[in-house]
Design an enzyme around this catalytic site. Sequence first.
Site, PDB file in Angstrom:
ATOM      1  N   ARG A 222      10.262 -44.426  37.564  1.00 42.73           N
ATOM      2  CA  ARG A 222       9.798 -43.394  38.560  1.00 42.73           C
ATOM      3  C   ARG A 222       8.721 -44.219  39.464  1.00 42.73           C
ATOM      4  O   ARG A 222       8.009 -45.329  39.127  1.00 42.73           O
ATOM      5  CB  ARG A 222       8.871 -42.513  37.905  1.00 42.73           C
ATOM      6  N   HIS A 270      17.577 -43.352  44.553  1.00 44.12           N
ATOM      7  CA  HIS A 270      17.652 -42.945  42.978  1.00 44.12           C
ATOM      8  C   HIS A 270      19.055 -42.757  42.594  1.00 44.12           C
ATOM      9  O   HIS A 270      19.405 -41.427  42.286  1.00 44.12           O
ATOM     10  CB  HIS A 270      16.741 -41.366  43.258  1.00 44.12           C
TER      11      HIS A 270
HETATM   12  N1  LIG Z   1      16.464 -43.812  38.312  1.00 50.18           N
HETATM   13  C1  LIG Z   1      16.974 -42.817  37.622  1.00 50.18           C
HETATM   14  O1  LIG Z   1      18.254 -42.438  38.110  1.00 50.18           O
HETATM   15  C2  LIG Z   1      16.592 -42.411  35.973  1.00 50.18           C
HETATM   16  C3  LIG Z   1      17.579 -41.870  35.227  1.00 50.18           C
HETATM   17  C4  LIG Z   1      17.159 -41.587  34.007  1.00 50.18           C
HETATM   18  C5  LIG Z   1      15.878 -41.716  33.579  1.00 50.18           C
HETATM   19  N2  LIG Z   1      15.065 -42.194  34.438  1.00 50.18           N
HETATM   20  C6  LIG Z   1      13.514 -42.626  33.972  1.00 50.18           C
HETATM   21  O2  LIG Z   1      13.591 -43.292  32.728  1.00 50.18           O
HETATM   22  C7  LIG Z   1      12.665 -42.968  31.898  1.00 50.18           C
HETATM   23  C8  LIG Z   1      13.053 -43.600  30.594  1.00 50.18           C
HETATM   24  O3  LIG Z   1      14.188 -42.629  30.054  1.00 50.18           O
HETATM   25  P1  LIG Z   1      14.354 -42.955  28.223  1.00 50.18           P
HETATM   26  O4  LIG Z   1      15.406 -41.717  28.116  1.00 50.18           O
HETATM   27  O5  LIG Z   1      14.726 -44.212  27.888  1.00 50.18           O
HETATM   28  O6  LIG Z   1      12.990 -42.292  27.778  1.00 50.18           O
HETATM   29  P2  LIG Z   1      12.442 -42.661  26.249  1.00 50.18           P
HETATM   30  O7  LIG Z   1      13.508 -42.733  25.385  1.00 50.18           O
HETATM   31  O8  LIG Z   1      11.360 -41.340  26.128  1.00 50.18           O
HETATM   32  O9  LIG Z   1      11.569 -43.771  26.362  1.00 50.18           O
HETATM   33  C9  LIG Z   1      10.277 -44.109  27.007  1.00 50.18           C
HETATM   34  C10 LIG Z   1       9.627 -45.352  26.291  1.00 50.18           C
HETATM   35  O10 LIG Z   1       8.580 -45.603  27.308  1.00 50.18           O
HETATM   36  C11 LIG Z   1       7.558 -46.051  26.285  1.00 50.18           C
HETATM   37  N3  LIG Z   1       6.187 -45.478  26.518  1.00 50.18           N
HETATM   38  C12 LIG Z   1       5.970 -44.138  27.170  1.00 50.18           C
HETATM   39  N4  LIG Z   1       4.616 -44.134  27.457  1.00 50.18           N
HETATM   40  C13 LIG Z   1       4.127 -45.383  27.273  1.00 50.18           C
HETATM   41  C14 LIG Z   1       2.842 -45.903  27.548  1.00 50.18           C
HETATM   42  N5  LIG Z   1       2.071 -45.166  27.973  1.00 50.18           N
HETATM   43  N6  LIG Z   1       2.682 -47.328  26.991  1.00 50.18           N
HETATM   44  C15 LIG Z   1       3.665 -47.940  26.326  1.00 50.18           C
HETATM   45  N7  LIG Z   1       4.904 -47.542  26.508  1.00 50.18           N
HETATM   46  C16 LIG Z   1       5.045 -46.347  26.755  1.00 50.18           C
HETATM   47  C17 LIG Z   1       8.044 -45.391  25.026  1.00 50.18           C
HETATM   48  O11 LIG Z   1       7.513 -46.078  23.947  1.00 50.18           O
HETATM   49  P3  LIG Z   1       7.833 -45.356  22.372  1.00 50.18           P
HETATM   50  O12 LIG Z   1       9.077 -45.790  22.130  1.00 50.18           O
HETATM   51  O13 LIG Z   1       6.472 -46.177  21.898  1.00 50.18           O
HETATM   52  O14 LIG Z   1       7.674 -43.935  22.395  1.00 50.18           O
HETATM   53  C18 LIG Z   1       9.282 -45.494  25.040  1.00 50.18           C
HETATM   54  O15 LIG Z   1       9.811 -46.819  24.590  1.00 50.18           O
HETATM   55  C19 LIG Z   1      12.672 -41.509  32.106  1.00 50.18           C
HETATM   56  O16 LIG Z   1      11.663 -40.912  31.636  1.00 50.18           O
HETATM   57  C20 LIG Z   1      12.832 -41.399  33.501  1.00 50.18           C
HETATM   58  O17 LIG Z   1      11.565 -41.250  34.086  1.00 50.18           O
HETATM   59  C21 LIG Z   1      15.449 -42.689  35.607  1.00 50.18           C
END
Ligand SMILES: NC(=O)c1ccc[n+]([C@@H]2O[C@H](COP(=O)([O-])OP(=O)(O)OC[C@H]3O[C@@H](n4cnc5c(N)ncnc54)[C@H](OP(=O)(O)O)[C@@H]3O)[C@@H](O)[C@H]2O)c1
Length: 307
Positions: A222, A270
């Site tokens: 993001r 995006h």
């Molecule tokens: N560009 C695009 O088209 C696109 C598409 C899809 C997703 N995204 C983005 O990618 C993000 C990640 O997706 P995902 O499915 O992988 O999410 P996820 O499974 O919820 O993984 C999030 C990761 O971030 C870590 N995290 C969150 N808050 C943190 C903090 N304050 N300090 C340290 N680590 C933190 C979490 O730690 P823990 O493992 O310890 O919980 C986890 O490892 C989404 O939220 C979205 O914004 C972008």
Amino acid sequence: MKILLQSPRERALEWHAALQAALPEATVAAWPDAPASPDYALVWKPPAELFIRARPTRAIFNLGAGVDGLMAVPTLPDDVPVIRLEDAGMAEQMAEYVTLAVLRAYREIDAYAAQQRDGLWRPRPRIAKPSFGVGFLGFGVLGNAVAHALLPFGFPLHAWSRTRKTTPGIVSYAGIAELDEFLAKARVLVCLLPATPDTASLLDRVALETLPAGAHVVNVARGGIVVDEDLVALLDNGHLAGATLDVFREEPLPPGHPFWHHPRVTLTPHASALTQVDDSVAQVAAKIRQLERGEWVTGIVDRARGY
Ligand SMILES: NC(=O)c1ccc[n+]([C@@H]2O[C@H](COP(=O)([O-])OP(=O)(O)OC[C@H]3O[C@@H](n4cnc5c(N)ncnc54)[C@H](OP(=O)(O)O)[C@@H]3O)[C@@H](O)[C@H]2O)c1
């Protein structure tokens, strides 16, 4: 079973047909039609009015992995579970996109392009792989999948998350106390964090200066996680070699934003991982069936953490 569907507008008919086919027993209403109390709602960046007119009783499904847009809706009921997409066809796309960016940086394709423009035939020495760490800021569903796609190339892999991981071949760092040690290892920093109050503007000048000289930043998470002016300043002063950006504070990226024409920035609109209708509907339908059987499902958002 009553379902309210408020999907991305440009593919509304496709979403509706896929959902109805996956759950033929359900009555699917497409927003702005809205039953007052649907069992389930599937939404993507809904207007505040949606939850005033329709109050889902069983669950709200977010038609994306990141829930920041939904969390910002002031009328979002706080007593109904919010469930996000997990992978649903996005991990493979992220792996393609990030692998391309990492290999382009490692194999110095931009430097060769400059040499080609100058008509220069000059092989460059191989960069020692142990010095070329790749760091994953966020190591959840997508971070994990992308890191595993990169494993065979042999780069030292590092991952930073809120909680410690024990993943073979990947060094884990947890929490803010270990952020600097992690950043110092990342010749390519791949941001796959959710947008939450804790991650807002995390990549500011201080954090970016902690990256090794010549580092490359890949943001596919993001835009609000990066401080744009600080990134541009460090690209300009040469501390950072490049940035590959798919997400921005304001989207579409406004005309005249310095990223548009910066020689060290590669940007995409995006588009690194597009939501796949069939995969997403199959996942949501499977979870609805689990919930109907009284089973637990994965992907429930922790409201306190914001992801
Ligand atoms: N560009 C695009 O088209 C696109 C598409 C899809 C997703 N995204 C983005 O990618 C993000 C990640 O997706 P995902 O499915 O992988 O999410 P996820 O499974 O919820 O993984 C999030 C990761 O971030 C870590 N995290 C969150 N808050 C943190 C903090 N304050 N300090 C340290 N680590 C933190 C979490 O730690 P823990 O493992 O310890 O919980 C986890 O490892 C989404 O939220 C979205 O914004 C972008």
